[in-house]
Design a protein around this motif. Structure first.
Motif, short mmCIF file in Angstrom:
data_model
loop_
_atom_site.label_atom_id
_atom_site.label_comp_id
_atom_site.label_asym_id
_atom_site.label_seq_id
_atom_site.Cartn_x
_atom_site.Cartn_y
_atom_site.Cartn_z
N PHE A 17 0.81 -1.28 -0.03
CA PHE A 17 -0.01 -0.16 0.05
C PHE A 17 0.89 1.28 -0.01
O PHE A 17 0.76 2.18 -0.69
CB PHE A 17 -1.04 0.05 1.25
CG PHE A 17 -1.69 0.99 1.12
CD1 PHE A 17 -2.80 1.35 0.11
CD2 PHE A 17 -1.70 1.98 2.22
CE1 PHE A 17 -3.83 2.18 0.38
CE2 PHE A 17 -2.53 3.22 2.30
CZ PHE A 17 -3.75 3.49 1.33
N PHE A 18 1.91 1.31 0.89
CA PHE A 18 3.00 2.26 0.85
C PHE A 18 3.51 2.58 -0.54
O PHE A 18 3.54 3.82 -1.08
CB PHE A 18 3.80 1.99 1.68
CG PHE A 18 5.13 3.05 1.87
CD1 PHE A 18 4.99 4.36 2.25
CD2 PHE A 18 6.29 2.90 1.08
CE1 PHE A 18 5.84 5.20 2.19
CE2 PHE A 18 7.41 3.68 0.94
CZ PHE A 18 7.30 4.88 1.66
N LEU A 19 3.98 1.53 -1.16
CA LEU A 19 4.38 1.77 -2.58
C LEU A 19 3.29 2.26 -3.43
O LEU A 19 3.60 3.10 -4.50
CB LEU A 19 4.81 0.41 -3.11
CG LEU A 19 6.18 -0.23 -2.46
CD1 LEU A 19 6.36 -1.51 -3.04
CD2 LEU A 19 7.46 0.70 -2.67
N PHE A 20 2.14 1.56 -3.29
CA PHE A 20 1.16 2.33 -4.05
C PHE A 20 0.81 3.73 -3.87
O PHE A 20 0.58 4.55 -5.06
CB PHE A 20 -0.35 1.55 -3.84
CG PHE A 20 -1.38 1.93 -4.68
CD1 PHE A 20 -1.58 1.32 -6.06
CD2 PHE A 20 -2.13 2.95 -4.35
CE1 PHE A 20 -2.78 1.69 -6.78
CE2 PHE A 20 -3.45 3.26 -5.02
CZ PHE A 20 -3.50 2.71 -6.40
N MET A 21 0.99 4.21 -2.63
CA MET A 21 0.70 5.49 -2.46
C MET A 21 1.57 6.57 -3.11
O MET A 21 1.60 7.60 -3.09
CB MET A 21 0.54 5.77 -1.02
CG MET A 21 -0.66 4.96 -0.30
SD MET A 21 -2.10 5.68 -1.07
CE MET A 21 -2.30 7.37 -0.61
N LYS A 22 2.95 6.32 -3.36
CA LYS A 22 3.79 6.86 -4.17
C LYS A 22 3.57 7.12 -5.73
O LYS A 22 4.04 7.67 -6.14
CB LYS A 22 5.31 6.10 -3.92
CG LYS A 22 5.47 6.14 -2.45
CD LYS A 22 7.02 5.67 -2.12
CE LYS A 22 8.19 6.73 -2.04
NZ LYS A 22 7.78 8.06 -1.51
N MET A 23 2.62 6.26 -6.30
CA MET A 23 2.34 6.74 -7.39
C MET A 23 1.12 7.45 -7.63
O MET A 23 0.58 7.84 -6.48
CB MET A 23 1.40 5.16 -7.99
CG MET A 23 2.58 4.05 -7.90
SD MET A 23 1.83 2.65 -8.73
CE MET A 23 1.67 2.90 -10.43
N ASP A 24 0.78 8.07 -8.81
CA ASP A 24 -0.10 9.25 -8.89
C ASP A 24 -1.34 8.54 -9.14
O ASP A 24 -2.01 8.69 -10.34
CB ASP A 24 0.60 10.01 -10.07
CG ASP A 24 -0.24 11.31 -10.29
OD1 ASP A 24 -0.72 11.88 -9.19
OD2 ASP A 24 -0.28 11.65 -11.48
N LEU A 25 -1.97 7.81 -8.18
CA LEU A 25 -3.25 7.48 -8.29
C LEU A 25 -3.99 7.61 -7.16
O LEU A 25 -3.26 7.67 -5.93
CB LEU A 25 -3.44 5.65 -8.54
CG LEU A 25 -2.65 5.34 -9.94
CD1 LEU A 25 -2.43 3.90 -9.84
CD2 LEU A 25 -3.50 5.82 -10.99
N SER A 26 -5.51 7.68 -7.01
CA SER A 26 -6.20 7.92 -5.74
C SER A 26 -6.02 6.47 -4.88
O SER A 26 -5.88 5.56 -5.50
CB SER A 26 -7.62 7.98 -6.07
OG SER A 26 -7.83 9.29 -6.85
N TRP A 27 -5.94 6.61 -3.59
CA TRP A 27 -5.74 5.77 -2.69
C TRP A 27 -6.89 4.58 -2.78
O TRP A 27 -6.38 3.27 -2.61
CB TRP A 27 -5.78 6.12 -1.16
CG TRP A 27 -7.12 6.82 -0.74
CD1 TRP A 27 -7.42 7.97 -1.04
CD2 TRP A 27 -8.09 5.83 -0.25
NE1 TRP A 27 -8.76 8.11 -0.54
CE2 TRP A 27 -9.28 6.91 0.10
CE3 TRP A 27 -8.59 4.49 0.09
CZ2 TRP A 27 -10.53 6.45 0.28
CZ3 TRP A 27 -9.56 4.28 0.53
CH2 TRP A 27 -10.66 5.22 0.82
N TRP A 28 -8.05 4.96 -3.25
CA TRP A 28 -8.96 3.84 -3.24
C TRP A 28 -8.81 2.87 -4.46
O TRP A 28 -9.44 1.75 -4.55
CB TRP A 28 -10.30 4.57 -3.37
CG TRP A 28 -10.59 5.48 -4.40
CD1 TRP A 28 -10.31 6.97 -4.20
CD2 TRP A 28 -11.19 5.41 -5.85
NE1 TRP A 28 -10.57 7.52 -5.78
CE2 TRP A 28 -11.14 6.50 -6.45
CE3 TRP A 28 -11.23 4.20 -6.53
CZ2 TRP A 28 -11.47 6.70 -7.89
CZ3 TRP A 28 -11.80 4.26 -7.61
CH2 TRP A 28 -11.82 5.35 -8.43
N TRP A 29 -8.21 3.26 -5.43
CA TRP A 29 -7.67 2.39 -6.42
C TRP A 29 -7.14 1.18 -6.14
O TRP A 29 -7.26 -0.08 -6.53
CB TRP A 29 -7.12 3.01 -7.65
CG TRP A 29 -7.87 3.69 -8.57
CD1 TRP A 29 -7.88 5.01 -8.67
CD2 TRP A 29 -8.50 3.09 -9.51
NE1 TRP A 29 -8.54 5.33 -9.94
CE2 TRP A 29 -9.25 4.40 -10.30
CE3 TRP A 29 -8.98 1.75 -9.79
CZ2 TRP A 29 -10.15 4.00 -11.07
CZ3 TRP A 29 -9.94 1.74 -10.98
CH2 TRP A 29 -10.45 2.66 -11.68
#
Length: 120
Positions: A17-29
């Motif tokens: 989830f931490f790695l995902f949050m570093k991307m330019d996408l909304s958290w809910w994705w």
């Protein structure tokens, strides 16, 4: 020991989830995409052997890490980065709940034990 292993898988899920949050996408994705790797279950329509192979491809952390690394470095394509993160996170979530990589014997036979079998 079982609690320590579950905690480790939970921490790997949080890391994903931490790695995902570093991307330019909304958290809910993250939560929308988290179950996508289960599409690998469709391989069981072709039998246990094919099913186990396809399922394991969609749930293998080594493949997830490879996709992630290709995405952030070699090809610099965000879709590969995203696929790696989702597969990695999904595998951690599955293992937290006791679902592992499949044996060719059948869907309920995993490297973590038989699904649905009562232990002790």
């Amino acid at each position: 020991m079982k609690s320590a292993l579950k905690l480790e898988e939970l921490m790997l899920l949080i890391f994903g989830f931490f790695l995902f949050m570093k991307m330019d996408l909304s958290w809910w994705w993250f939560f929308v995409l988290l179950l996508v790797p289960d599409i690998g279950m469709l391989g069981y329509l072709a039998g246990n052997r094919v099913g186990a192979f396809i399922y394991n491809v969609f749930h293998h952390r080594g493949i997830a890490i490879l996709l992630y690394l290709i995405g952030i470095s070699y090809l610099n394509l965000q879709i590969f980065e995203l696929m790696g993160i989702i597969i990695f996170s999904h595998a951690a979530m599955d293992r937290f709940f006791g679902y592992g990589l499949k044996y060719e014997k059948g869907f309920k036979f995993t490297h973590l034990g038989e699904i649905g079998k009562k232990h002790g």
